[in-house]
Design a protein around this motif. Structure first.
Motif, PDB file in Angstrom:
ATOM      1  N   CYS A   8       0.848  -1.190   0.000  1.00  0.00           N
ATOM      2  CA  CYS A   8       0.000   0.000   0.000  1.00  0.00           C
ATOM      3  C   CYS A   8       0.883   1.239   0.000  1.00  0.00           C
ATOM      4  N   LYS A   9       0.616   2.163  -0.888  1.00  0.00           N
ATOM      5  CA  LYS A   9       1.482   3.327  -1.043  1.00  0.00           C
ATOM      6  C   LYS A   9       1.224   4.418  -0.015  1.00  0.00           C
ATOM      7  N   LEU A  10      -0.015   4.495   0.493  1.00  0.00           N
ATOM      8  CA  LEU A  10      -0.314   5.555   1.440  1.00  0.00           C
ATOM      9  C   LEU A  10       0.368   5.290   2.773  1.00  0.00           C
ATOM     10  N   LYS A  11       0.797   6.343   3.422  1.00  0.00           N
ATOM     11  CA  LYS A  11       1.506   6.215   4.684  1.00  0.00           C
ATOM     12  C   LYS A  11       0.613   6.639   5.845  1.00  0.00           C
ATOM     13  N   CYS A  12       0.743   5.942   6.943  1.00  0.00           N
ATOM     14  CA  CYS A  12      -0.054   6.260   8.129  1.00  0.00           C
ATOM     15  C   CYS A  12       0.688   5.780   9.357  1.00  0.00           C
ATOM     16  N   SER A  13       0.649   6.552  10.432  1.00  0.00           N
ATOM     17  CA  SER A  13       1.368   6.180  11.635  1.00  0.00           C
ATOM     18  C   SER A  13       0.634   5.114  12.444  1.00  0.00           C
ATOM     19  N   CYS A  14      -0.669   4.919  12.155  1.00  0.00           N
ATOM     20  CA  CYS A  14      -1.446   3.940  12.892  1.00  0.00           C
ATOM     21  C   CYS A  14      -1.274   2.555  12.281  1.00  0.00           C
ATOM     22  N   SER A  15      -1.789   1.530  12.983  1.00  0.00           N
ATOM     23  CA  SER A  15      -1.612   0.160  12.514  1.00  0.00           C
ATOM     24  C   SER A  15      -2.401  -0.108  11.250  1.00  0.00           C
ATOM     25  N   SER A  16      -3.538   0.547  11.070  1.00  0.00           N
ATOM     26  CA  SER A  16      -4.336   0.395   9.861  1.00  0.00           C
ATOM     27  C   SER A  16      -4.184   1.647   9.006  1.00  0.00           C
ATOM     28  N   LYS A  17      -3.861   1.469   7.746  1.00  0.00           N
ATOM     29  CA  LYS A  17      -3.621   2.618   6.873  1.00  0.00           C
ATOM     30  C   LYS A  17      -4.912   3.295   6.435  1.00  0.00           C
ATOM     31  N   TYR A  18      -6.009   2.585   6.531  1.00  0.00           N
ATOM     32  CA  TYR A  18      -7.282   3.117   6.075  1.00  0.00           C
ATOM     33  C   TYR A  18      -8.372   2.903   7.118  1.00  0.00           C
ATOM     34  N   LYS A  19      -9.316   3.833   7.152  1.00  0.00           N
ATOM     35  CA  LYS A  19     -10.529   3.656   7.941  1.00  0.00           C
ATOM     36  C   LYS A  19     -11.709   3.926   7.027  1.00  0.00           C
TER      37      LYS A  19
ATOM     38  N   ALA B   6      -9.212  -8.391  -1.903  1.00  0.00           N
ATOM     39  CA  ALA B   6      -8.451  -8.969  -3.013  1.00  0.00           C
ATOM     40  C   ALA B   6      -6.980  -8.592  -2.940  1.00  0.00           C
ATOM     41  N   ALA B   7      -6.703  -7.382  -2.448  1.00  0.00           N
ATOM     42  CA  ALA B   7      -5.324  -6.906  -2.346  1.00  0.00           C
ATOM     43  C   ALA B   7      -4.634  -7.373  -1.069  1.00  0.00           C
ATOM     44  N   GLY B   8      -5.398  -7.921  -0.131  1.00  0.00           N
ATOM     45  CA  GLY B   8      -4.812  -8.353   1.133  1.00  0.00           C
ATOM     46  C   GLY B   8      -4.381  -7.202   2.009  1.00  0.00           C
ATOM     47  N   ILE B   9      -5.087  -6.086   1.898  1.00  0.00           N
ATOM     48  CA  ILE B   9      -4.747  -4.880   2.664  1.00  0.00           C
ATOM     49  C   ILE B   9      -5.671  -4.749   3.876  1.00  0.00           C
ATOM     50  N   SER B  10      -5.084  -4.531   5.045  1.00  0.00           N
ATOM     51  CA  SER B  10      -5.891  -4.363   6.248  1.00  0.00           C
ATOM     52  C   SER B  10      -6.459  -2.955   6.321  1.00  0.00           C
TER      53      SER B  10
ATOM     54  N   PRO C 165      -8.950 -16.844  -3.862  1.00  0.00           N
ATOM     55  CA  PRO C 165      -8.689 -17.176  -2.462  1.00  0.00           C
ATOM     56  C   PRO C 165      -8.943 -16.067  -1.444  1.00  0.00           C
ATOM     57  N   LYS C 166      -8.390 -14.888  -1.660  1.00  0.00           N
ATOM     58  CA  LYS C 166      -8.544 -13.818  -0.671  1.00  0.00           C
ATOM     59  C   LYS C 166      -9.978 -13.286  -0.637  1.00  0.00           C
ATOM     60  N   VAL C 167     -10.619 -13.250  -1.802  1.00  0.00           N
ATOM     61  CA  VAL C 167     -12.017 -12.811  -1.841  1.00  0.00           C
ATOM     62  C   VAL C 167     -12.899 -13.857  -1.172  1.00  0.00           C
ATOM     63  N   SER C 168     -12.653 -15.117  -1.476  1.00  0.00           N
ATOM     64  CA  SER C 168     -13.426 -16.207  -0.876  1.00  0.00           C
ATOM     65  C   SER C 168     -13.319 -16.189   0.643  1.00  0.00           C
ATOM     66  N   GLU C 169     -12.115 -15.961   1.140  1.00  0.00           N
ATOM     67  CA  GLU C 169     -11.902 -15.895   2.587  1.00  0.00           C
ATOM     68  C   GLU C 169     -12.701 -14.756   3.202  1.00  0.00           C
ATOM     69  N   TYR C 170     -12.688 -13.605   2.538  1.00  0.00           N
ATOM     70  CA  TYR C 170     -13.453 -12.455   3.027  1.00  0.00           C
ATOM     71  C   TYR C 170     -14.949 -12.752   3.037  1.00  0.00           C
ATOM     72  N   LEU C 171     -15.449 -13.341   1.956  1.00  0.00           N
ATOM     73  CA  LEU C 171     -16.877 -13.611   1.850  1.00  0.00           C
ATOM     74  C   LEU C 171     -17.348 -14.567   2.947  1.00  0.00           C
ATOM     75  N   LYS C 172     -16.510 -15.501   3.321  1.00  0.00           N
ATOM     76  CA  LYS C 172     -16.865 -16.459   4.364  1.00  0.00           C
ATOM     77  C   LYS C 172     -16.936 -15.804   5.743  1.00  0.00           C
TER      78      LYS C 172
END
Length: 210
Positions: free
Chosen positions: A3-14, A33-37, A196-203
């Protein structure tokens, strides 16, 4: 994917949206799909009047990133797709991805208009138009665009495919035979869900009515 965006917190996005799929699900699918938290902040309807004045456009979803607040669902989806390599290779492919995304978004908005109509007569009218005119037309064009390819653009999954899945999921729930006349679109729909990553999320995602 990084992920290109920078953030000091553990999660880059809210990401902030209501407790449902709605206009935020494509964004969640791109993250998955990107595996980004990210922080998936879901609010209840009664909390919306208090939050609304602080949003950029008086609507949800919003995304907080790099100390900035971004509104409009597809602007957010495109940002996350671009940052995670899911927006297409090069400007021409990105434009092709955008063309599919725009067509699917138009379908989504007409579907929501029919679904959310409060007047029963108007609801019936809009629903009939969507089912008999809008949906067949858009699916025919999408099927033509897809042709014999595995994905709408290029040789790997992009925002176009994820948005298609995210929107058609609600349509198919409402009309299980929606893709019946378009086997290639049905195959794509299943292909995205089986990633795989989408399937995991959907479940694991919360079960909501929309």
């Amino acid at each position: 994917m990084s992920c290109k965006l920078k953030c000091s917190c553990s999660s880059k996005y809210k990401l902030v949206y209501f407790n449902g799929r709605g206009r935020a699900e494509t964004i969640r699918l791109v993250f998955a799909a990107a595996g980004i938290s990210y922080e998936d902040k879901r609010i209840e309807s009664q909390d919306w009047p208090t939050l609304k004045p602080s949003t950029p456009w008086g609507s949800l979803p919003i995304l907080e990133a790099d100390g900035k607040t971004i509104g409009q669902s597809m602007a957010i989806a495109r940002l996350v797709a671009k940052e995670t390599g899911l927006s297409g290779k090069g400007s021409v492919d990105q434009a092709l991805v955008d063309s599919v995304v725009d067509a699917v978004t138009e379908l989504r908005e007409q579907f929501f208009s029919a679904l959310m109509a409060k007047d029963e007569v108007e609801k019936e009218k809009l629903s009939a138009k969507f089912k008999e005119e809008t949906l067949p037309s858009v699916l025919t064009n999408l099927s033509k665009f897809l042709g014999g390819k595995n994905y709408f653009v290029g040789d790997k999954m992009s925002l176009a495919d994820l948005h298609f899945y995210g929107v058609l999921e609600s349509v198919v729930e409402n009309n299980p035979k929606a893709l019946g006349q378009h086997p290639k679109l049905e195959e794509l729909y299943q292909r995205v869900a089986a990633t795989p990553k989408v399937s995991e999320y959907l479940k694991k995602r919360a079960v909501t009515p929309f």
